[in-house]
Structures are given as structure tokens and as C-alpha cells.
Write a protein that holds these residues in place. Structure first.
Motif, PDB file in Angstrom:
ATOM      1  N   ALA A 140      14.460   7.662   0.959  1.00 18.07           N
ATOM      2  CA  ALA A 140      14.583   6.355   1.613  1.00 18.07           C
ATOM      3  C   ALA A 140      13.699   6.280   2.835  1.00 18.07           C
ATOM      4  O   ALA A 140      13.457   7.276   3.517  1.00 18.07           O
ATOM      5  CB  ALA A 140      16.038   6.097   2.021  1.00 18.07           C
ATOM      6  N   ASP A 141      13.207   5.060   3.117  1.00 17.40           N
ATOM      7  CA  ASP A 141      12.668   4.800   4.446  1.00 17.40           C
ATOM      8  C   ASP A 141      13.814   4.241   5.286  1.00 17.40           C
ATOM      9  O   ASP A 141      14.979   4.287   4.869  1.00 17.40           O
ATOM     10  CB  ASP A 141      11.439   3.878   4.389  1.00 17.40           C
ATOM     11  CG  ASP A 141      11.744   2.484   3.841  1.00 17.40           C
ATOM     12  OD1 ASP A 141      12.937   2.133   3.698  1.00 17.40           O
ATOM     13  OD2 ASP A 141      10.779   1.748   3.549  1.00 17.40           O
ATOM     14  N   ALA A 142      13.516   3.719   6.456  1.00 20.38           N
ATOM     15  CA  ALA A 142      14.593   3.267   7.344  1.00 20.38           C
ATOM     16  C   ALA A 142      15.428   2.156   6.718  1.00 20.38           C
ATOM     17  O   ALA A 142      16.637   2.057   6.975  1.00 20.38           O
ATOM     18  CB  ALA A 142      14.002   2.793   8.674  1.00 20.38           C
ATOM     19  N   THR A 143      14.813   1.323   5.876  1.00 23.62           N
ATOM     20  CA  THR A 143      15.573   0.237   5.248  1.00 23.62           C
ATOM     21  C   THR A 143      16.601   0.760   4.274  1.00 23.62           C
ATOM     22  O   THR A 143      17.629   0.127   4.043  1.00 23.62           O
ATOM     23  CB  THR A 143      14.634  -0.742   4.530  1.00 23.62           C
ATOM     24  OG1 THR A 143      14.073  -0.112   3.367  1.00 23.62           O
ATOM     25  CG2 THR A 143      13.513  -1.211   5.434  1.00 23.62           C
ATOM     26  N   GLY A 144      16.335   1.904   3.662  1.00 26.81           N
ATOM     27  CA  GLY A 144      17.275   2.494   2.725  1.00 26.81           C
ATOM     28  C   GLY A 144      18.235   3.478   3.364  1.00 26.81           C
ATOM     29  O   GLY A 144      19.156   3.970   2.700  1.00 26.81           O
ATOM     30  N   LEU A 145      18.047   3.763   4.656  1.00 25.37           N
ATOM     31  CA  LEU A 145      18.879   4.758   5.329  1.00 25.37           C
ATOM     32  C   LEU A 145      20.359   4.386   5.359  1.00 25.37           C
ATOM     33  O   LEU A 145      21.219   5.271   5.185  1.00 25.37           O
ATOM     34  CB  LEU A 145      18.343   5.003   6.742  1.00 25.37           C
ATOM     35  CG  LEU A 145      19.020   6.091   7.572  1.00 25.37           C
ATOM     36  CD1 LEU A 145      19.102   7.410   6.823  1.00 25.37           C
ATOM     37  CD2 LEU A 145      18.297   6.270   8.906  1.00 25.37           C
ATOM     38  N   PRO A 146      20.731   3.108   5.567  1.00 20.53           N
ATOM     39  CA  PRO A 146      22.162   2.788   5.522  1.00 20.53           C
ATOM     40  C   PRO A 146      22.791   3.127   4.171  1.00 20.53           C
ATOM     41  O   PRO A 146      23.896   3.681   4.125  1.00 20.53           O
ATOM     42  CB  PRO A 146      22.185   1.271   5.787  1.00 20.53           C
ATOM     43  CG  PRO A 146      20.959   1.027   6.600  1.00 20.53           C
ATOM     44  CD  PRO A 146      19.925   1.949   6.019  1.00 20.53           C
ATOM     45  N   GLY A 147      22.097   2.811   3.082  1.00 19.25           N
ATOM     46  CA  GLY A 147      22.620   3.154   1.762  1.00 19.25           C
ATOM     47  C   GLY A 147      22.682   4.650   1.559  1.00 19.25           C
ATOM     48  O   GLY A 147      23.654   5.187   1.012  1.00 19.25           O
ATOM     49  N   LEU A 148      21.638   5.360   1.998  1.00 15.96           N
ATOM     50  CA  LEU A 148      21.616   6.812   1.859  1.00 15.96           C
ATOM     51  C   LEU A 148      22.751   7.453   2.636  1.00 15.96           C
ATOM     52  O   LEU A 148      23.399   8.387   2.148  1.00 15.96           O
ATOM     53  CB  LEU A 148      20.265   7.358   2.308  1.00 15.96           C
ATOM     54  CG  LEU A 148      20.030   8.850   2.126  1.00 15.96           C
ATOM     55  CD1 LEU A 148      18.570   9.150   1.795  1.00 15.96           C
ATOM     56  CD2 LEU A 148      20.423   9.649   3.377  1.00 15.96           C
TER      57      LEU A 148
END
Length: 270
Positions: A140-148
Motif C-alpha cells: 500500500a501507499d499512504a492511501t491504502g494504509l488505513p485498509g492495511l
């Protein structure tokens, strides 16, 4: 239930220099589905610039989608970071960056501000928690970090995961509590619209063997062009079966509107 329901901000805190957590609470007798999992999508209606309350009733008009009702209020796709109190309260993590409508709102959000939540009877997640695979590759980049972060926190005991995460600054690292065994590769200072992403090269050169095995699952969430390159590599070079990975394009470089928001889901390569 209405198509778009009101939710009131109860708290707004900065987790890191570029990530802000907004907690919202349902107003009225509705609640969010409580059976979701990591990378769970939520659509939010936002106040217009300079305002504090979203015009959520616009989306409940009986002719919405069929007639010209005027300028549509702003709304964006986001990710549910955590569900509390049986769906009465939700945490949403916002990547904050210059020029994004939702990001600008998140920076000024205060308790009492009103959002609209596009309600759904069941959760929608690009991440498909595998019943069998115990090894996972999470990218993930930062946009995917919440999901990760939610995926990692919900791992089972005995699960093994390797997470590759691209962030803007060292201070943007986060720590997660998990029952699984997780190793991390933090890529600092690349991607996110300011420079070429380093995620593809990190995936290409990583030492995470047996990706083609039935006990391994991969989930990827980042900029669309980068996600497509990673998807191609996982399938054609690493030999991963289609049902063993989900690759999500959260935003698109140089695009406006829904695809420009830094936590906006736009395309899915599955």
C-alpha cells in the motif's frame, strides 16, 4: 433507511503529519454494518468548502439520479478504519495533502461537523480474507494504509504477513497491534504524486517466496498505474492465481474529482 444518512463528527486527531483520524457517530436510528473487514469501502458526502454540514438530503430526493436537481454536493470514496458500538461509530483515516476537497475538510474538521454516509445493508471490501491461506503479502501507499492497518490488526494467530508501505516521511510510520507475525518494509519519500512510486520495484525484488502457492494471498492498494504494474508482475512473473490476489487502484495520477482524492478508490484489478 435513507440512501444517505447523517453522521456527526465526535473527534478529530492527527495520527502522523500526513494522516488524520476522524471519528463519526450515526445520527438517528441507523448503523453501519458491523461484519466488515479490512479495505471496507464507505462513500461520504462532505460539506462544501467553508461550511460545516453536508447537504446529505440532496441524495435522498426521490428524483436523485433521474432529474436535474442542481449542483451535486461533494462526495468521495473512503475506507472504514474501524467499526465501534455495533456500527454506531466509525473511524475514518484521511491522508492530508494540499488541494484535496476531503483532505482540506479533514484538516479543519471539528466535533459537531456533519457528514452524509451512503448507507449499505452489507459491507463492501476489496480485501477478501482468505479462509485457507495463512501467508499474506500486503502492499500500500499512504492511501491504502488505513485498509492495511485494519487488515493487520484483524490477522489470525498463526498468520504470517509481509507489508510494503510507501509513505511521505519517516514520521508517517504507524504501529499496529496484531495476533499475526508481520514484517514491514517502509518506503519513505517516494510516490504520492510528488515523485515516482517505489512500490513496484520493492515488490519485484522482495524476498517473499512461494507466492504461487495455495497458502499465500496478496492485497495491493495504491495509485492505479502502479497497481496495474504490480498486478501484472504477480500474475505473469510470480505465477499467482487470480483468486489469490486483489489489486486496487485507489487514485489516478493527474486526475481530478473522485480519482484525485488521496484515499479514493477508483479501479479494481482482480
Amino acid at each position: 433507511m435513507s440512501f444517505c444518512e447523517p453522521a456527526r463528527v465526535v473527534s478529530a486527531v492527527s495520527l502522523t503529519p500526513h494522516m488524520r483520524r476522524i471519528s463519526i457517530e450515526a445520527e438517528g436510528d441507523w448503523n453501519w454494518p458491523a461484519g466488515g473487514q479490512g479495505d471496507e469501502r464507505i462513500d461520504l458526502a462532505f460539506p462544501k468548502p467553508g461550511e460545516t454540514e453536508a447537504d446529505y438530503e440532496f441524495f435522498n430526493h426521490p428524483d436523485y439520479g433521474r432529474a436535474d436537481l442542481g449542483t451535486e454536493p461533494p462526495w468521495r470514496h473512503y475506507t472504514v478504519r474501524k467499526v465501534h458500538d455495533g456500527g454506531r461509530r466509525l473511524d475514518i483515516d484521511f491522508v492530508v495533502h494540499p488541494g484535496g476537497l476531503a483532505a482540506d475538510w479533514a484538516m479543519r474538521a471539528e466535533p459537531g461537523h456533519l457528514l452524509g454516509v451512503f448507507w449499505s445493508e452489507s459491507s463492501r471490501s476489496h480485501y477478501q480474507s482468505p479462509s485457507g491461506p495463512r501467508r499474506q503479502l500486503l502492499v500500500a501507499d499512504a492511501t491504502g494504509l488505513p485498509g492495511l492497518g485494519r487488515i493487520v490488526e484483524e490477522l489470525r494467530e498463526g498468520d504470517v504477513a509481509h507489508a510494503i508501505i510507501e509513505i511521505e516521511a519517516e514520521e508517517d510510520r504507524q504501529e499496529f497491534t496484531t495476533r499475526g507475525q508481520v514484517t514491514y518494509s517502509w518506503l519513505v519519500g517516494s510516490g504520492l504524486g510528488s515523485s515516482p512510486s517505489a512500490l513496484f520495484d520493492a515488490v519485484k525484488t522482495m524476498d517473499f517466496p512461494n507466492l504461487d502457492a495455495d497458502d499465500t494471498y496478496a492485497w495491493v492498494a495504491c495509485e492505479s498505474a502502479t497497481s496495474r504494474r504490480i498486478r501484472k508482475h504477480l500474475r505473469e512473473i510470480r505465477g499467482m492465481a487470480r483468486d489469490r490476489h486483489n489489486v486496487v487502484g485507489y487514485w489516478r495520477e493527474g486526475a481530478d474529482g473522485h480519482v484525485s482524492g488521496m484515499n479514493d478508490e477508483v479501479t479494481v484489478d482482480a
